[in-house]
Enzyme design. Structure first.
Site, short mmCIF file in Angstrom:
data_model
loop_
_atom_site.label_atom_id
_atom_site.label_comp_id
_atom_site.label_asym_id
_atom_site.label_seq_id
_atom_site.Cartn_x
_atom_site.Cartn_y
_atom_site.Cartn_z
N LYS A 99 0.86 -1.19 0.00
CA LYS A 99 0.00 0.00 0.00
C LYS A 99 0.89 1.23 0.00
CE LYS A 99 -4.51 0.88 0.25
NZ LYS A 99 -5.61 0.03 -0.24
P1 NAD Z 1 -13.93 7.62 -2.79
O1 NAD Z 1 -12.94 8.64 -2.33
O2 NAD Z 1 -14.29 7.55 -4.22
O3 NAD Z 1 -15.30 7.77 -1.96
C1 NAD Z 1 -15.33 7.85 -0.57
C2 NAD Z 1 -16.74 8.23 -0.15
O4 NAD Z 1 -16.80 8.23 1.28
C3 NAD Z 1 -17.16 9.64 -0.60
O5 NAD Z 1 -18.53 9.62 -0.96
C4 NAD Z 1 -16.96 10.47 0.66
O6 NAD Z 1 -17.79 11.63 0.70
C5 NAD Z 1 -17.38 9.46 1.70
N1 NAD Z 1 -16.91 9.79 3.04
C6 NAD Z 1 -15.69 10.21 3.42
N2 NAD Z 1 -15.68 10.46 4.74
C7 NAD Z 1 -16.91 10.19 5.19
C8 NAD Z 1 -17.52 10.27 6.45
N3 NAD Z 1 -16.84 10.66 7.52
N4 NAD Z 1 -18.83 9.90 6.56
C9 NAD Z 1 -19.52 9.50 5.48
N5 NAD Z 1 -18.99 9.41 4.26
C10 NAD Z 1 -17.71 9.76 4.12
O7 NAD Z 1 -13.33 6.22 -2.27
P2 NAD Z 1 -13.73 4.77 -2.78
O8 NAD Z 1 -12.77 4.34 -3.83
O9 NAD Z 1 -15.21 4.70 -3.04
O10 NAD Z 1 -13.36 3.90 -1.49
C11 NAD Z 1 -14.23 3.78 -0.38
C12 NAD Z 1 -13.69 2.69 0.53
O11 NAD Z 1 -13.62 1.46 -0.19
C13 NAD Z 1 -12.28 2.94 1.07
O12 NAD Z 1 -12.19 2.38 2.37
C14 NAD Z 1 -11.40 2.14 0.12
O13 NAD Z 1 -10.17 1.78 0.71
C15 NAD Z 1 -12.31 0.95 -0.12
N6 NAD Z 1 -12.00 0.21 -1.34
C16 NAD Z 1 -12.09 0.82 -2.55
C17 NAD Z 1 -11.83 0.08 -3.69
C18 NAD Z 1 -11.99 0.68 -5.07
O14 NAD Z 1 -12.04 -0.07 -6.04
N7 NAD Z 1 -12.13 1.99 -5.19
C19 NAD Z 1 -11.44 -1.27 -3.60
C20 NAD Z 1 -11.35 -1.86 -2.34
C21 NAD Z 1 -11.65 -1.11 -1.21
#
Ligand code: NAD
Length: 415
Positions: free
Chosen positions: A104
């Site tokens: 990471k």
């Molecule tokens: P992103 O940045 O696109 O979206 C994050 C979302 O969470 C946004 O809507 C943001 O407004 C919201 N958010 C942030 N802080 C918040 C809070 N305190 N309360 C409520 N909502 C809040 O990120 P993403 O890619 O959608 O990733 C989200 C999660 O999924 C992360 O933990 C990431 O590690 C995990 N993840 C993502 C992927 C991927 O393919 N993108 C794969 C595996 C895991």
């Protein structure tokens, strides 16, 4: 960061070590990340000043293959969180049975206040600084919170320029299709979450169609997920993001909500729903809750309040260790992150494999293979939980630790 993600990983690893009677030498190796690189990232800002950011790339374990894991840009990022996320990748790739280890990286910065030019210079300088650790057979980054295909393309281009300029597609995943990305990467994490929800509902005899879902986060994962769950016949009754929360017991319209978010940047203020205090999100009655934002969202107190039957963890580390026994006691089925959100890294594996083959797969091929990997992973974890009579999380860690330990034993210790 208010919640110590690395301690949480160690706690879960120690538990898996007990469950699997892990060799104490291998246990000690897995408690220590293999490589931690901290770098200074000086960036010329638009006003002419040079700002110096801190970045990291961590390899937790690379016994089963090259490091794999995202790059995160976030103002609260620290080395403990990056290390915890790297270890989670070791276990996630093992649960999904992909030929990768766990890595990471990221930079402590606030991309929301940076211009596109500043972001590109930051990405390119970070890529240069961590480049000794990267490469198709060493470590293959992907997008994570606040990074996307554009950032991956800059990262790949920087590595390519350092080595002569030709396209180096196999060095990163989550790239745009035009530079060696895979079809169906964008929705793969969300599709995998839906596959896990479907399998968990089937296993406990609940119908997916007609059931209610609550989602925290409406980003790259939460956004597509709302569409996919609605298409599967569920009512998405509440959604939150950093700007607020909204609720509609009749079901939110995901396209109208998505249009609203494109216009305003947040779900808050969506006119075809009632406003909701984000702290009340977890108390909204549902059959499925999907945390899809940041880590540590479901703690012991939230676990007491959750009014649902199944939690599928799309986010990484959304549940703190003190919440696990509460959820267990309350009979809430939790599909853990290292299984539930493995769809993304599985699609990354497909992208890496296509880049190395020099042959792009059709969208259907990606979708069929994704389903097969996710179904196999879910079935293996469910069977392990049944055998050990433990939660899906403890079973997933046990399965992962056994697979990594087998690889470490097979390779032996150098020298
Ligand atoms: P992103 O940045 O696109 O979206 C994050 C979302 O969470 C946004 O809507 C943001 O407004 C919201 N958010 C942030 N802080 C918040 C809070 N305190 N309360 C409520 N909502 C809040 O990120 P993403 O890619 O959608 O990733 C989200 C999660 O999924 C992360 O933990 C990431 O590690 C995990 N993840 C993502 C992927 C991927 O393919 N993108 C794969 C595996 C895991």
């Amino acid at each position: 960061m208010s919640y110590d993600a690395w301690s949480a990983v160690l706690e879960r690893l120690d538990d898996a070590a007990k469950l699997t009677d892990l060799d104490p030498d291998i246990h000690r190796m897995l408690r220590t990340p293999r490589r931690v690189l901290e770098v200074a990232v000086p960036v010329r800002m638009d006003d002419g000043r040079v700002e110096v950011f801190t970045g990291w790339r961590v390899h937790h374990d690379t016994t089963r293959g090259p490091g794999k894991g995202g790059i995160r840009f976030h103002p609260d990022l620290d080395v403990h969180e990056v290390t915890a996320l790297a270890a989670d990748m070791t276990f996630k790739t093992a649960v999904a049975n992909l030929p990768f280890g766990g890595a990471k990286g990221g930079v402590r910065c606030d991309p929301t206040v940076m211009s596109l030019g500043e972001l590109e210079r930051l990405t390119r300088r970070y890529a240069l600084e961590v480049s000794p650790l990267l490469g198709p057979e060493r470590d293959v980054p992907a997008p994570d919170v606040n990074t996307d295909g554009r950032v991956m393309a800059w990262l790949m281009d920087t590595l390519a320029m350092m080595r002569g300029g030709e396209l180096l597609a196999g060095t990163v995943t989550g790239k745009p299709l035009s530079v060696g990305g895979t079809r169906a990467h964008a929705g793969a994490t969300s599709s995998g979450v839906v596959m896990c929800a479907r399998a968990a509902f089937a296993a406990i005899g609940l119908p997916l169609a007609g059931s209610r879902a609550v989602i925290q986060g409406f980003g790259k994962v939460g956004g597509p997920l709302a569409f996919l769950l609605s298409s599967a016949g569920m009512r998405v009754v509440a959604v939150s993001d950093i700007g607020g929360a909204v609720c509609n017991v009749g079901g939110l319209d995901p396209s109208a909500l998505s249009d609203h978010v494109s216009r305003t940047g947040t779900v808050a203020g969506f006119e075809r729903a009632d406003p909701l205090d984000p702290d009340d999100l977890w108390r909204v009655e549902s059959e499925l809750v999907v945390p899809a934002a940041l880590s540590g969202a479901i703690d012991g107190r939230v676990a007491e309040d959750l009014a649902t039957k199944v939690v599928v963890e799309a986010a990484n580390g959304p549940t703190t260790p003190d919440a696990d026994p509460v959820l267990d006691r309350r009979g809430i089925v939790v599909v853990p992150d290292i299984l539930a959100n493995a769809g993304g890294v599985t699609a990354s594996y497909f992208e890496w494999a296509q880049d190395r083959q020099g042959f792009a797969w059709e969208e259907d091929t990606v979708a069929i293979r994704l389903r097969s990997f996710m179904d196999t992973a879910f079935t293996s974890v469910w069977a392990k939980a049944d055998t050990l009579q433990v939660s899906l999380r403890r079973a997933a860690f046990a399965l992962a630790v056994e697979r990594v330990a087998d690889a470490i034993s097979a390779r032996g210790l150098f020298p």
